[in-house]
Design an enzyme around this catalytic site. Sequence first.
Site, mmCIF file in Angstrom:
data_model
loop_
_atom_site.group_PDB
_atom_site.id
_atom_site.type_symbol
_atom_site.label_atom_id
_atom_site.label_comp_id
_atom_site.label_asym_id
_atom_site.label_seq_id
_atom_site.Cartn_x
_atom_site.Cartn_y
_atom_site.Cartn_z
ATOM 1 N N GLY A 15 0.470 -5.108 0.753
ATOM 2 C CA GLY A 15 -0.713 -5.055 -0.121
ATOM 3 C C GLY A 15 -0.435 -5.619 -1.494
ATOM 4 N N GLU A 35 4.253 -5.555 7.068
ATOM 5 C CA GLU A 35 3.387 -4.607 7.776
ATOM 6 C C GLU A 35 3.737 -4.483 9.268
ATOM 7 O OE1 GLU A 35 0.774 -5.835 4.272
ATOM 8 O OE2 GLU A 35 2.400 -6.669 5.480
ATOM 9 N N ALA A 51 0.867 -1.181 0.000
ATOM 10 C CA ALA A 51 0.000 0.000 0.000
ATOM 11 C C ALA A 51 0.901 1.229 0.000
ATOM 12 C CB ALA A 51 -0.862 -0.015 1.252
ATOM 13 N N GLU A 90 -0.919 -9.245 -1.053
ATOM 14 C CA GLU A 90 -2.365 -9.472 -0.869
ATOM 15 C C GLU A 90 -3.082 -9.418 -2.221
ATOM 16 O OE1 GLU A 90 -3.687 -7.812 3.370
ATOM 17 O OE2 GLU A 90 -2.559 -6.339 2.179
HETATM 18 N N1 T1G Z 1 4.635 3.456 0.058
HETATM 19 C C1 T1G Z 1 5.113 4.686 -0.244
HETATM 20 N N2 T1G Z 1 6.414 4.941 -0.620
HETATM 21 C C2 T1G Z 1 7.229 3.886 -0.687
HETATM 22 C C3 T1G Z 1 6.806 2.572 -0.374
HETATM 23 C C4 T1G Z 1 5.438 2.377 0.000
HETATM 24 N N3 T1G Z 1 4.949 1.163 0.280
HETATM 25 N N4 T1G Z 1 7.860 1.746 -0.523
HETATM 26 C C5 T1G Z 1 8.899 2.516 -0.913
HETATM 27 N N5 T1G Z 1 8.533 3.790 -1.008
HETATM 28 C C6 T1G Z 1 9.374 4.923 -1.433
HETATM 29 C C7 T1G Z 1 10.485 5.233 -0.430
HETATM 30 O O1 T1G Z 1 10.051 6.104 0.558
HETATM 31 C C8 T1G Z 1 11.541 5.870 -1.319
HETATM 32 O O2 T1G Z 1 11.167 7.204 -1.547
HETATM 33 C C9 T1G Z 1 11.384 5.110 -2.638
HETATM 34 O O3 T1G Z 1 10.065 4.534 -2.612
HETATM 35 C C10 T1G Z 1 12.368 4.005 -2.813
HETATM 36 O O4 T1G Z 1 12.326 3.188 -1.662
HETATM 37 C C11 T1G Z 1 -2.913 -2.845 3.314
HETATM 38 C C12 T1G Z 1 -0.984 -2.050 5.243
HETATM 39 C C13 T1G Z 1 10.290 -1.910 -1.702
HETATM 40 C C14 T1G Z 1 12.092 -3.065 -0.537
HETATM 41 O O5 T1G Z 1 6.366 -2.036 3.938
HETATM 42 O O6 T1G Z 1 10.562 -2.062 2.006
HETATM 43 O O7 T1G Z 1 0.816 -2.800 2.299
HETATM 44 O O8 T1G Z 1 13.070 8.289 -0.431
HETATM 45 O O9 T1G Z 1 14.656 3.721 -0.889
HETATM 46 O O10 T1G Z 1 15.959 0.310 -0.906
HETATM 47 O O11 T1G Z 1 -1.821 -4.693 4.007
HETATM 48 O O12 T1G Z 1 11.133 0.465 -0.239
HETATM 49 O O13 T1G Z 1 13.088 7.954 -2.904
HETATM 50 O O14 T1G Z 1 11.469 9.580 -1.852
HETATM 51 O O15 T1G Z 1 13.298 1.896 0.214
HETATM 52 O O16 T1G Z 1 15.180 -0.300 -3.227
HETATM 53 C C15 T1G Z 1 3.894 -2.686 3.040
HETATM 54 C C16 T1G Z 1 8.077 -0.789 1.997
HETATM 55 C C17 T1G Z 1 3.168 -1.398 3.104
HETATM 56 C C18 T1G Z 1 7.422 -2.093 1.808
HETATM 57 C C19 T1G Z 1 12.600 -1.075 -1.988
HETATM 58 N N6 T1G Z 1 5.076 -2.541 2.227
HETATM 59 N N7 T1G Z 1 9.161 -0.562 1.049
HETATM 60 O O17 T1G Z 1 13.740 -0.769 -1.251
HETATM 61 O O18 T1G Z 1 14.181 1.603 -2.119
HETATM 62 S S1 T1G Z 1 1.795 -1.499 4.226
HETATM 63 C C20 T1G Z 1 6.244 -2.208 2.755
HETATM 64 C C21 T1G Z 1 10.332 -1.208 1.170
HETATM 65 C C22 T1G Z 1 0.655 -2.446 3.399
HETATM 66 C C23 T1G Z 1 -1.585 -3.510 3.395
HETATM 67 C C24 T1G Z 1 -0.557 -2.847 4.171
HETATM 68 C C25 T1G Z 1 11.409 -0.798 0.214
HETATM 69 C C26 T1G Z 1 11.549 -1.731 -1.007
HETATM 70 P P1 T1G Z 1 12.258 8.311 -1.687
HETATM 71 P P2 T1G Z 1 13.686 2.632 -1.009
HETATM 72 P P3 T1G Z 1 14.878 0.196 -1.907
#
Ligand code: T1G
Length: 695
Positions: free
Chosen positions: A108, A131, A69, A111
Amino acid sequence: MSSATRINSVVELRREVEIAVLAVNSPPVNALSAQVREGIVEGIRQAGADAGIKAVVLHCEGRTFFAGADISEFGKPPKHPMLPEVVDFIEASAKPVVAALHGTALGGGLETALACHYRVAVSSAKVGFPEVKLGLLPGAGGTQRLPRLVGPEKALEMVTSGSPISAKAAKEMGIVDELVDEKDLLASAIAFARQVVAENRPLKKVRDLEDKIAPARGKPEIFEHFRKANARKFRGFEAPEYNIRCIEAAVNQPFDEGIRLERQLFQELVSGEQSAAQRHVFFAERQVWKIPDISDDTPTLPVKKVGIIGAGTMGGGISMNFANAGLPVTIVEAKPEALERGLGVIRRNYESTAKKGRMSMEDVERRMGLLTGSLKLEDLADCDLIIEAVFENMAIKKEIFSKLDAIAKPGAILATNTSYLNVNEIAAMTKRPESVLGMHFFSPANIMRLLEVVRGDKTDKRVIATAMQLGRQIGKIAVLVGVCHGFVGNRMLEPRQREANRLILEGAMPWDVDRVLYEFGFPMGPFAMADLAGLDIGWSRETSKGETVREILCEQDRRGQKTGAGFYDYDENRTAKPSKLVEQIILDLSAKKGIARRTISDQEILERCIYTMVNEGAKILEEGIAIRASDIDIVWINGYGWPVYRGGPMFYGEQVGLGHVVERLRDYEARFGADFKPSALLERLAAEGRGFRDL
Ligand code: T1G
């Protein structure tokens, strides 16, 4: 290729004869933003309405399938369709939907894939539910669909660890139906969809699966056992228990019941303080790399060979970081026995990791092979980076840097691992202060993630860019800080230590202070920490005056855990127990200092130890020693055990309310003096009703 319809700016529907490709392209990580969700639903709708279309492939362009998400949308007004609606819409599709996974299909994103009827993946893909690391749970059906595919035990592991698994493991667990060629994911996914149509395979809806959950029905012991086994790891965190309750519901309740509970518990978490704190940390960890006056394209200097001066605890740990990254390291010591001891410790460290199966013996030998011991500084002449990690003494460090200046090649980076001392003064010992900076590692340096990169007044931007990049390369989280006594972390530690020592003379006991900070979420309190590190660091009998509890304990050979006694008494299992003798020492010292002891509340202990840190952090921001408040939070979370679910000292100060922090500090200032005087920045922000994030 036949035709394409652009659904919106990030989603396109392409027709490959009878197969539709729903292509999403929303850089950088295809987060499931409102636009993406809208586009997916409209794409499935259009494919459903097109008689010529027999199946749909859901594919993301760029580096990854949906990485979850859009975290930046949390806490803001909801925009429909929300993700739960999207996944239900996909699963209800009358035509098979095949998810094509690459990169990191997380949260998400996974999911969404589990709502598809089939999933194919390239071998390099990773899938997972992170999450819990955001203080949340998979809130779009993940906690109900995952156990139906992999069983409750594996599901519990995945949603409470938050760690991704490989596509290969996902295939073995039944999450992925087929592994396909790295180079040709889309074509392979289309071919797979064609096969599904050709063989008229059923629409496999995960929600209908029973075989993996039925055997666990009515067996609460599965979950009780899991809770017990992880109680220590989950201490203080809310989200793990919420995840466990959802998996338990998946096993024991009908799908829609379980979904209702998941939705309710998700809402509780997403609107709670812990998730707000952990989401703050998520973005803060990505902000630290952004330095306002050093652009991302600043050229960095080549670092092919590293030199370390000192093979003690810090020098050894630092060397391991570079050997782990495949860089050759020369370690210089003054005496052969010290060098041998240092290299021996490193080998034992690696071998114990190998014994735990986390490294092969070939790996051990390869990394040891990258380490060269030396007794001559001159052997560092061809190093690109030299890090001094000797005893914390300014005279010794100055002497080393003036020698290094004559030895090191032009352009070499000269770094000091000092924890407190003035980097500018050390740089002034060379004719190349522009190449000098601090690289402050934390013990054990091969484990602790934090690296304070200390920018001197004359440090060149390329040198800083290189040090930050190296920090990332060796798996650290690097935070750029300015020169002051103790930089950011240790400078903020001092007021906490000061108050802790005062509180035990005014009426509390060491175990009271430790209990309050332990319950707040720190792994241990300051006095237990002091016993672990050793009370005699920086102490000598010659200079000891018996004026502090610590000095008196050292004079009585209570040096901490290593002597079985310090602030606490320790049994043979090193379990700490409050000490009657220490209690008496403290009562006597209070009396000797004419301090009338009083009852001190847990709240006062917490406020004096924590609010003084927030105040010091505000001074650090005022002086420009830290670029932003969230950097300070990252320092404390990754270097000093600050509980991540409290977001860091500055975030916590904001959550409590800067107005309240100022009010409490003023009260303590009136009672105990200027050490509590609120900083000008804190006063101003409180008066304006603003926070550090508004700076
Ligand atoms: N939402 C918004 N921005 C995100 C994002 C996300 N999910 N993931 C990454 N970014 C932005 C990050 O801030 C950065 O921005 C850029 O993308 C590159 O990321 C309903 C509740 C995918 C492994 O927890 O673990 O789904 O700094 O530097 O090292 O059930 O990003 O460039 O402006 O980290 O290559 C669950 C979170 C969400 C994964 C890539 N998902 N992301 O790593 O790049 S909750 C996560 C990561 C959810 C549902 C629920 C990592 C990555 P900027 P980066 P990276």
